[in-house]
Design an enzyme around this catalytic site. Structure first.
Site, PDB file in Angstrom:
ATOM      1  N   LYS A  76      42.016  41.967 -20.182  1.00 24.23           N
ATOM      2  CA  LYS A  76      41.021  43.078 -20.272  1.00 24.23           C
ATOM      3  C   LYS A  76      39.598  42.395 -19.799  1.00 24.23           C
ATOM      4  O   LYS A  76      38.793  43.153 -19.208  1.00 24.23           O
ATOM      5  CB  LYS A  76      40.793  43.636 -21.659  1.00 24.23           C
ATOM      6  CG  LYS A  76      42.270  44.344 -22.160  1.00 24.23           C
ATOM      7  CD  LYS A  76      41.756  44.805 -23.817  1.00 24.23           C
ATOM      8  CE  LYS A  76      42.794  45.806 -24.232  1.00 24.23           C
ATOM      9  NZ  LYS A  76      42.639  46.228 -25.707  1.00 24.23           N
TER      10      LYS A  76
ATOM     11  N   HIS B 267      76.639  48.928 -15.761  1.00 26.24           N
ATOM     12  CA  HIS B 267      76.818  48.861 -14.592  1.00 26.24           C
ATOM     13  C   HIS B 267      75.558  48.294 -13.787  1.00 26.24           C
ATOM     14  O   HIS B 267      75.288  48.671 -12.771  1.00 26.24           O
ATOM     15  CB  HIS B 267      76.933  50.456 -14.212  1.00 26.24           C
ATOM     16  CG  HIS B 267      78.086  50.821 -14.838  1.00 26.24           C
ATOM     17  ND1 HIS B 267      79.433  50.753 -14.073  1.00 26.24           N
ATOM     18  CD2 HIS B 267      78.324  51.519 -15.851  1.00 26.24           C
ATOM     19  CE1 HIS B 267      80.362  51.442 -14.917  1.00 26.24           C
ATOM     20  NE2 HIS B 267      79.735  51.980 -15.833  1.00 26.24           N
TER      21      HIS B 267
ATOM     22  N   GLU C  18      54.577  40.919 -28.738  1.00 23.97           N
ATOM     23  CA  GLU C  18      53.087  40.955 -29.163  1.00 23.97           C
ATOM     24  C   GLU C  18      52.908  40.401 -30.534  1.00 23.97           C
ATOM     25  O   GLU C  18      51.868  39.533 -30.649  1.00 23.97           O
ATOM     26  CB  GLU C  18      52.691  42.219 -28.721  1.00 23.97           C
ATOM     27  CG  GLU C  18      50.969  42.477 -28.822  1.00 23.97           C
ATOM     28  CD  GLU C  18      50.771  43.889 -28.617  1.00 23.97           C
ATOM     29  OE1 GLU C  18      50.314  44.160 -27.372  1.00 23.97           O
ATOM     30  OE2 GLU C  18      50.196  44.541 -29.480  1.00 23.97           O
TER      31      GLU C  18
END
Length: 541
Positions: free
Chosen positions: A506, A377, A346
């Site tokens: 948004k 793994h 960000e």
């Protein structure tokens, strides 16, 4: 700066700097020369593609970019976040020296200390049972409702410092997906639950949607009059908070000069303080302050944030590595990669420089990771043998908090160090063949199988070692990465402290909500969005 970047590229080629394995073979003191320590925190960068010439050029690059000058501008309260006209002063929140920090002609430290005092009084009241729910029962569970910086930081730090928990249980709700809060509420009793609504403006759609659900949970069980006893807020929107039903004595503010992803040191850290206590929270602040002072005073080759930022830039823009893996060998740091993902991406996920021109070269990398040994793994296969070089950053404590399980911590350390060594050393074709032949495999089959067991090695990594993950150590580690992001941002030539990329989605979501609800048509939407809305509607919306 462009000339130095080109010089770095030619130096890498001329000095075979990416032959890290060869560098260790020819220099038995490489670790001593390419590692640095701040108190008990050791940074080993000897397994990176660097040498003395490259480090000297990186230091020159930082000097030419004005990293030191811009660092002081930040600490001194100048409005370095120029696109929003704001200072960047998360460092003031942990200024344990209490030296004056002036913004717009005003020393902010009295206000910082006042909020910290109010937080401490509230947190200790909850922990000691003098602040109760509406029925007089002690609060046993605290739910933080926030998103982004209002969630990632406190959630990460609260988990990281689990050995220091001696207060109420903490829960974190962030996603607007109703499943998140529904699953959390199933665990709780209204009489003993407190909700913290963390939203500076008290308008964040995800947070306020979840807060409304939490409010209904309390009101339906205990009545409207009980709401105020079961909520607190971290916000500056006092009128909106009051309208929600939260008293002013339960509202904790912070300032425009605190960015969300840097806000764990502010009242956003209230959940952490409730979990571990005010004294441990102050230790957390003190660790970060110690790193601040180190960043401001240590010379380049001893300055951990400078080194980490310069090498990160080297990986991204000189060697063109697109990602970095954050690999804490500590299960309680399992949220640290996600926290750094927001902090880094960000901040430095920008395509425009401070002067408004396109970034030359690359800006910030993709940041990702998981704790070890789990990642071994899962995705380490790609780090070891994939076609992309992925710099790895390991972190490991010398001591855990379970002395009776010392043998397991020893195994954890062995795995961490082995992975770092394996990435550097690799395994040659001859070594792979020899190993197969030694196991009893015949020559023809060994010749066929061996290429699949080759590891090119020379995969860069940095390893951090520290004594134990205490509140002080965690604060110091977070501040190290904050300042690393700052250094890289200066080298990229960008503003690391705005986040306009968050806003567009948004805006579009606000416009799409009535379309999704069937209250508006899809006119004006692109064909894909309109088609997806129709498909969801057909499936029972």
């Amino acid at each position: 700066m462009h000339a130095i970047v080109e010089q770095l590229k030619s130096t890498v080629a001329a000095t075979a700097a990416t032959d890290i394995r060869g560098a260790f073979a020819s220099d038995p003191k490489r670790f001593e020369r390419f590692s640095s320590r701040f108190d008990d925190l050791l940074m080993d960068y000897s397994k990176c593609a660097v040498n003395d010439e490259i480090m000297a050029l990186l230091e020159t690059l930082c000097t030419q970019a004005g990293v030191a000058e811009k660092r002081e501008a930040m600490f001194n309260g100048e409005a370095i976040n120029f696109t929003e006209g704001r200072a960047v002063l998360h460092t003031a929140l942990r200024n344990r020296a209490n030296t004056p920090v002036v913004v717009d002609g005003k020393n902010v430290m009295p206000d910082v200390n006042a909020v910290l005092h109010a937080m401490s009084a509230f947190a200790e009241g909850l922990r000691q049972g003098t602040i109760t729910g509406s029925t007089g029962l002690q609060i046993t569970d605290v739910v933080n409702i926030g998103i982004g910086g209002s969630d990632l930081g406190p959630a990460m730090a609260t988990l990281a410092l689990a050995p220091f928990h001696d207060g109420p249980r903490l829960h974190f709700v962030s996603n607007v997906d109703g499943a998140h809060i529904a699953d959390t509420l199933k665990l709780l009793e209204p009489e003993t639950t407190l909700f913290i609504v963390a939203s500076k403006t008290f308008t964040t759609i995800e947070t306020m949607t979840n807060a409304a659900t939490a409010r209904a949970f309390i009101a339906s069980a205990l009545g409207e009059d009980a709401v105020g006893d079961h909520f607190a807020a971290v916000s500056t929107a006092l009128e909106k908070v009051a309208a929600f039903g939260i008293g002013s004595d339960r509202v904790f503010g912070f300032w425009d000069w605190v960015g969300g992803r840097y806000s764990i040191w502010s009242a956003i850290g209230l959940p952490l303080m409730i979990a571990v206590g005010a004294d441990n929270f102050v230790e957390f602040l003190a660790g970060a302050h110690a790193m601040d002072m180190h960043f401001r005073t240590a010379p380049f080759r001893e300055n951990l944030p400078m080194l980490l930022g310069a090498i990160g830039y080297h990986h991204r823009n000189v060697l063109d590595y697109p990602t970095r893996a954050i690999l804490p060998y500590d299960q309680r740091l399992s949220r640290f990669p996600a926290y750094l993902q927001q902090l880094d991406m960000e901040s430095n996920g920008k395509g425009v420089t401070i002067d408004g021109s396109p970034v030359k070269g690359n800006s910030g990398p993709v940041v990702w990771g998981e704790p070890g040994t789990n990642g071994q793994h899962a995705f380490y296969q790609l780090i070891h043998q994939g076609t992309s070089v992925i710099p790895a950053e390991f972190m490991i404590a010398a001591k855990g908090f379970e002395p009776e399980l010392r043998h397991q911590h020893d195994l954890l350390i062995a795995n961490c160090l082995a992975q770092s060594a394996a990435l550097m050393k690799g395994r040659t074709l001859d070594e792979a063949k020899g190993q197969l032949l030694k196991s009893g495999m015949d020559q023809a089959k060994a010749d066929h199988i061996a290429p699949h067991r080759v590891f090119t090695g020379n995969r860069p990594s940095i390893t951090f070692v520290y004594e134990q993950l205490t509140p002080f150590a965690l604060g110091r580690l977070i501040a190290l990465y904050e300042h690393r992001v700052f250094v890289e941002g200066v080298l990229f030539g960008i503003n690391s402290f705005d986040q306009w990329g968050v806003e567009l989605g948004k805006e579009l979501a606000t416009g799409l909500l009535p379309v999704v609800q069937g209250k508006a048509g899809t006119d004006g939407q692109d064909a894909s969005t309109a088609g997806l809305v129709a498909a969801l509607s057909d499936l029972g919306r």
